[in-house]
Every structure is written in structure tokens, then in C-alpha cells.
Enzyme design. Structure first.
Site, short mmCIF file in Angstrom:
data_model
loop_
_atom_site.label_atom_id
_atom_site.label_comp_id
_atom_site.label_asym_id
_atom_site.label_seq_id
_atom_site.Cartn_x
_atom_site.Cartn_y
_atom_site.Cartn_z
N SER A 188 45.22 47.97 47.63
CA SER A 188 44.36 49.13 47.79
C SER A 188 45.18 50.37 48.15
O SER A 188 46.08 50.73 47.41
CB SER A 188 43.26 48.84 48.80
OG SER A 188 42.23 49.77 48.64
N ASP A 405 35.91 44.67 41.20
CA ASP A 405 36.25 45.59 42.31
C ASP A 405 35.33 46.81 42.27
O ASP A 405 35.39 47.60 41.32
CB ASP A 405 37.72 46.02 42.17
CG ASP A 405 38.22 46.78 43.39
OD1 ASP A 405 37.39 47.38 44.11
OD2 ASP A 405 39.44 46.77 43.62
N HIS A 443 37.31 43.57 45.81
CA HIS A 443 38.39 44.48 46.20
C HIS A 443 39.51 43.71 46.93
O HIS A 443 39.36 43.35 48.09
CB HIS A 443 37.81 45.57 47.09
CG HIS A 443 38.78 46.68 47.39
ND1 HIS A 443 39.54 47.28 46.41
CD2 HIS A 443 39.12 47.29 48.56
CE1 HIS A 443 40.29 48.20 46.97
NE2 HIS A 443 40.07 48.23 48.25
C1 BEZ Z 1 41.25 51.05 50.42
O1 BEZ Z 1 42.38 51.15 50.88
O2 BEZ Z 1 40.56 50.03 50.58
C2 BEZ Z 1 40.66 52.20 49.62
C3 BEZ Z 1 41.26 53.43 49.65
C4 BEZ Z 1 40.71 54.44 48.91
C5 BEZ Z 1 39.59 54.24 48.15
C6 BEZ Z 1 39.00 52.99 48.11
C7 BEZ Z 1 39.54 51.97 48.84
#
Ligand code: BEZ
Length: 536
Positions: A188, A405, A443
Site C-alpha cells: 500500500s 482491492d 487490500h
Molecule cells: C494505505 O496505505 O493503505 C493507503 C494509502 C493511500 C490510499 C489508500 C490506501
């Protein structure tokens, strides 16, 4: 003793004078001279004695910490600029060091050190380092960035690079030897950090594992805010979380084939019309009002500039369900409460416009993306497709991304791979970059698909830690033995709640553009019933 044996003996334990205990050797690191950096602590943590403060009964990382071998814990603060305050920790096993370094990344807006990753790494014999990237707070907080341009740079790329260089210096001092191999693994925002390293600091790492990279930060967070706030900004248009299971069931009924659980092997081939769910009588959770159906259409739609230029992909069908699906990321439990909104609003308020009153309700993609690009792209976006310097130093990059995701589109990661292929040539690219698109994975992990494949490092189950089952081992083998990964066997569970109460299954995940295709015979829950086949 052979030269090789002498070398591995010296790698396995700290460099210490004959009279010096490991405790003393560790303590001497406090005197290490590293530019702009103060070492606050250098002390041995005895076997199982790591104490990171109070924890809840559900926090199973404590079980992990109790298993840790004795290690030298170095805590430092780095100030490459007067406004920088980059906390770094480096953990060095006292014995059994495997000669390798594993750098850890961060999620969201960072703000803390990924201790769990450090713990897994040293349990497996690596030395490891992590950083908070220059500020303290939860992953969704960004007020620290307001009027702090240098802190935004620390978060963008300087923190991880400083951590890496400092860690290497600490390893050299402690073991009297540079690491034989260096790795970085994260997902991420950590995937964005991983690509920043490959693009800006190709010398830092031999092997990089980048999951679901938030690499085109400005476009990604424009979409997150557009979907989360703008599309759902009126009471009529808001999509209640209670309606999401209805949408998911309708998608699966329309498009599900012979996958072992409730996910789509390739959501790009699914075309679903929310109009089929319009309420015929009174509104219930089993149907959509016209305004809600319009919202669902907008969630699946791509985001374009007025001139038609694609800025970010819409949601893919099939990934709607669950706390780690739309209810967690997009719709939230009430208007504006989705996690994507926290990132989007915080980014535009504290980094793009330096205005805590700025509101997404008035978002204009043409105007606001231009401002986001002008004010933050150089610091935050990891979009450079020219990885030739990383390739030239022998670097290997593995990307992975779940088809389900809801936070970051897997199509964006395919776009990045294609941009690298266009820059270095497709065959050259395959010699050092591979992407694994994971069916049904949400995710970074979770979801109804096969979603466990060693993306967090070794699992300490020997049957699952070889390169055939563990993508971290596959990366290491690619770097150290030259064997490029074609597939990795991933495991999943049929319980759609993700609580692991269903039947386990396994399926290969394949180097893109190949995908696992059912052979037409055999148990669909068994990896041997699939082959990696070109499907593009
Ligand atoms: C994350 O690190 O989970 C993330 C960062 C920015 C947008 C979406 C998720």
C-alpha cells in the site's frame, strides 16, 4: 577452515573484541557517527523480553515478540533538515544472522514503525530496519503535514532512504560486514515507498516486494475523495453499507464461474448494471433507489478530466463485500466515514492546499488534480517508469495486487508495469520485474480469494516457506539464485467473513499476464487443478 566458513562465522555474530560481551558490542553502537542522526538507545533485548508497552488481549503480535531471539536494538532520530524528526529502529540478531537486511515500510500516512515486520524478519535471521518516516500518529492522520513541506518530503521518500542508509552503517559497525543482500518489502503506502526506492535510490536494495502500491498518490486520492465524498455527498446519493451485500450477490450471480469460492477470477470481464437492482416497491436493503443505483454506477466508472484523459480506474466488480471492501473503504458506516475519505481529505487539506477548511464537496478534478500535481507530485508520486538503474545494479522487483482491492486499483499497478515495459522493453522488463495479480484478494491480503502467499515474510511453517509457496522466498531466490518466479501457490478460505471458518483451498497465483485457469477436472480447491495460462 575454508574462507567461506570463516566468512559465514564472522557474519553470524557481532564483531566484538575477545573480552567484549554482545551487550557491550551493542552498546558501543551508541557512539556511531552518522550524519544528522542521534542514537538514543543501543541495548540488547534478551530472548523474549521485548516490551513495547501496554497491549490488548487480541493483539497476537505479543505472542510473536515473546519468541524473539536476543537482539541488539538501536533507536535513532535523524534530522536531515531542521524540520525533520525521523525515528528509526534497527534490530540486529546477536547470533544466527543470515547476512541479509530486510527494510520495512508503512501503511497510510505512516507515523509509526512496523514492529511486526521487524519481529518476523529477525525471527527468520535477518537484520531489519524501520522508520516512522518523520512524524508520529495513526496511519489516517495527516495534520502533521500542514505547513511542513520538509516533513512531506520525509514521508514521501527521504525517511525510508535515510533509514536504509543508517541501517547499513549500523550493520557494518556491528557485524564488521556489509549485508550480503538487502531486501525491502511492504504494501500500500509501503508499496509506494518500495517503488520510490527502486526509482530514486536503486542502490539501496537488491530485491523489492511492492504490494498494492499507492504509487500515483495524487490521482489515487483524487478518486478516493471523488467517490467517497463527492459522489455520495447528498443523503439520497449515499450508499448505505447494508446495501453492499445485495450488490455483491447480484455481481456474483451475473459473473461467477467455477472459482472455488465467492470471487471472480478476472473482474474485467464482468459487466454488471446496478439498474437491475432498482426497487420495485418499498425500499429495502435488497434493492436500490434510482439515486443509489446512480452512485453505484459512478463507483464502477473511471475518473476522467474534462478533456477525456483517464485519471484513475473505477471500482472493479466482485470486491464490494466486507469491512475491507466498500463498507470499510468507500461508503463507510455513515456519509464520509470510509477510510479512503480520511486519506483523500487529509491529503488535499494538509498537503495540497494547506487549508484545514478545504472541502471535497466542491472537488473539481481538473482544477484540484492540477494543484495536487503542482504542489506534491515531486514529493509523493512514485510514477517514474525508468527502472534501468535498478536493473543495472541487478535489482529484482516483484509487484502483487488483489483483484478485489477497494482501496487501490489493481489496474493502476498493471498500468505501472506496462509503463516500465514500454520504457525498458517487454523482455528486458520480464528479466527483473514481475507482477502477480491475486484473484479475490482485498487490500494487501484478506478477501475470499487465495490471499496468503508469504507477502508478510516467512510463516515459520517449512511446508509453506519455500519459493513455491512464499513470494518473499521467491524474491530472495530470484536475487540470489537467478530463478525468476513464474507462479506461487497461495492459500485461501471459503468463509466470506474472512474469519477462517470455511474450508481451506489453494490456487497458484501467476506472473502477469498469466492467470490460474481451472483444468476442467480435479478438486477446484487444490492448486494442482489449475495451470498458469496466458489470458490477456
Ligand atoms: C494505505 O496505505 O493503505 C493507503 C494509502 C493511500 C490510499 C489508500 C490506501
Amino acid at each position: 577452515m575454508s574462507a567461506l566458513l570463516i566468512m559465514s562465522a564472522s557474519l553470524a555474530s557481532p564483531a566484538q573484541s575477545p573480552q567484549q560481551s554482545p551487550q557491550a558490542a551493542c552498546a558501543t553502537l551508541a557512539a556511531l557517527n552518522f550524519a544528522h542522526t542521534q542514537i538514543q538507545q543501543a541495548a540488547v533485548v534478551e530472548t523474549g523480553a521485548l516490551n513495547l508497552g501496554p497491549y490488548s488481549a487480541e493483539d497476537h503480535t505479543q505472542d510473536l515478540y515473546k519468541k524473539l531471539p536476543a537482539f541488539c536494538r538501536v533507536v535513532a532520530l535523524s534530522h536531515p533538515t531542521p524540520d525533520s524528526d525521523i525515528k528509526i529502529e534497527v534490530w540486529l540478531p546477536l547470533s544466527g544472522w543470515n547476512g541479509k537486511f530486510m527494510g520495512q515500510g508503512n501503511g497510510g500516512f505512516a507515523g509509526s514503525i512496523g514492529y511486526q515486520g521487524l519481529a518476523i524478519a529477525i525471527l527468520a535471521g535477518f537484520a531489519s530496519g524501520g522508520t516512522d518516516t518523520g512524524h508520529t500518529g495513526s496511519a489516517t492522520e495527516s495534520a502533521w503535514a500542514l505547513h511542513h513541506p520538509e516533513k512531506i518530503i520525509d514521508f514521501g521518500y527521504r525517511g525510508v532512504h535515510t533509514m536504509t542508509e543508517f541501517s547499513k552503517a549500523v550493520l557494518q559497525a556491528f557485524y564488521s560486514s556489509a549485508p550480503q543482500h538487502t531486501y525491502f518489502s511492504s504494501c500500500s503506502d509501503g508499496g509506494r515507498e518500495a517503488l520510490m526506492e527502486a526509482q530514486r535510490f536503486p542502490a539501496d536494495y537488491d530485491g523489492i516486494l511492492a504490494g498494492a502500491p499507492a504509487y500515483n498518490w495524487s490521482s489515487l486520492l483524487s478518486r478516493a475523495g471523488a467517490l467517497g465524498y463527492q459522489v455520495q455527498s447528498t443523503a439520497d446519493a449515499y450508499l448505505p453499507a447494508a446495501k453492499v451485500p445485495t450488490i455483491n450477490q447480484a455481481v456474483l450471480a451475473a459473473c461467477h464461474k467455477d472459482e472455488p469460492a465467492d470471487f471472480l477470477a478476472d473482474p474485467r470481464t464482468c459487466h454488471f448494471s446496478p439498474a437491475t437492482l432498482l426497487c420495485k416497491g418499498a425500499e429495502t436493503d435488497a434493492c436500490l433507489t434510482p439515486a443509489q443505483a446512480h452512485t453505484v454506477d459512478a463507483l464502477y466508472a473511471d475518473l476522467h478530466l474534462k478533456n477525456g484523459k483517464l485519471i484513475y480506474h473505477g471500482m472493479l466488480p466482485g470486491g464490494e463485500l466486507g469491512g475491507n471492501g466498500w463498507p470499510g473503504w468507500i461508503t463507510g458506516e455513515k456519509p464520509g466515514a470510509g477510510e479512503g475519505n480520511a486519506y483523500a481529505q487529509g491529503y488535499f487539506r494538509n498537503m495540497v492546499y494547506s487549508n484545514p477548511q478545504w472541502d471535497f464537496k466542491d472537488f473539481n478534478i481538473d482544477r484540484d488534480l492540477q494543484a495536487a500535481t503542482a504542489n506534491t507530485a515531486a514529493q509523493l508520486n512514485a510514477v517514474d517508469p525508468d527502472l534501468r538503474p535498478f536493473k543495472a545494479r541487478g535489482g529484482k522487483l516483484i509487484l502483487y495486487h488483489g483483484w478485489n482491492d477497494p482501496a487501490i486499483s489493481p489496474l493502476a499497478t498493471i498500468d505501472y508495469l506496462e509503463s516500465v515495459q514500454a520504457t525498458v522493453g517487454p523482455q528486458e522488463a520480464a528479466s527483473f520485474v514481475r507482477l502477480f495479480v491475486v484473484p479475490g484478494m482485498q487490500h494487501c491480503g484478506g478477501g475470499p480469494g487465495p490471499n496468503a502467499f508469504g507477502q508478510w515474510g516467512p510463516t515459520f511453517n517449512p511446508a509453506l516457506d519455500d519459493a513455491a509457496h512464499n513470494i518473499t522466498t521467491a524474491l530472495i531466490d530470484w536475487v540470489e539464485k537467478g530463478t525468476a518466479p513464474e507462479q506461487v501457490i497461495a492459500r485461501g478460505n471459503t468463509d466470506p467473513t474472512g474469519n477462517g471458518k470455511g474450508a481451506d483451498f489453494a490456487q497458484p497465483i501467476c506472473a502477469w499476464p498469466k492467470a490460474a485457469v481451472y483444468k476442467g477436472a480435479g478438486d477446484p480447491k487444490t492448486a494442482a487443478s489449475y495451470t498458469c495460462t496466458a489470458t490477456k
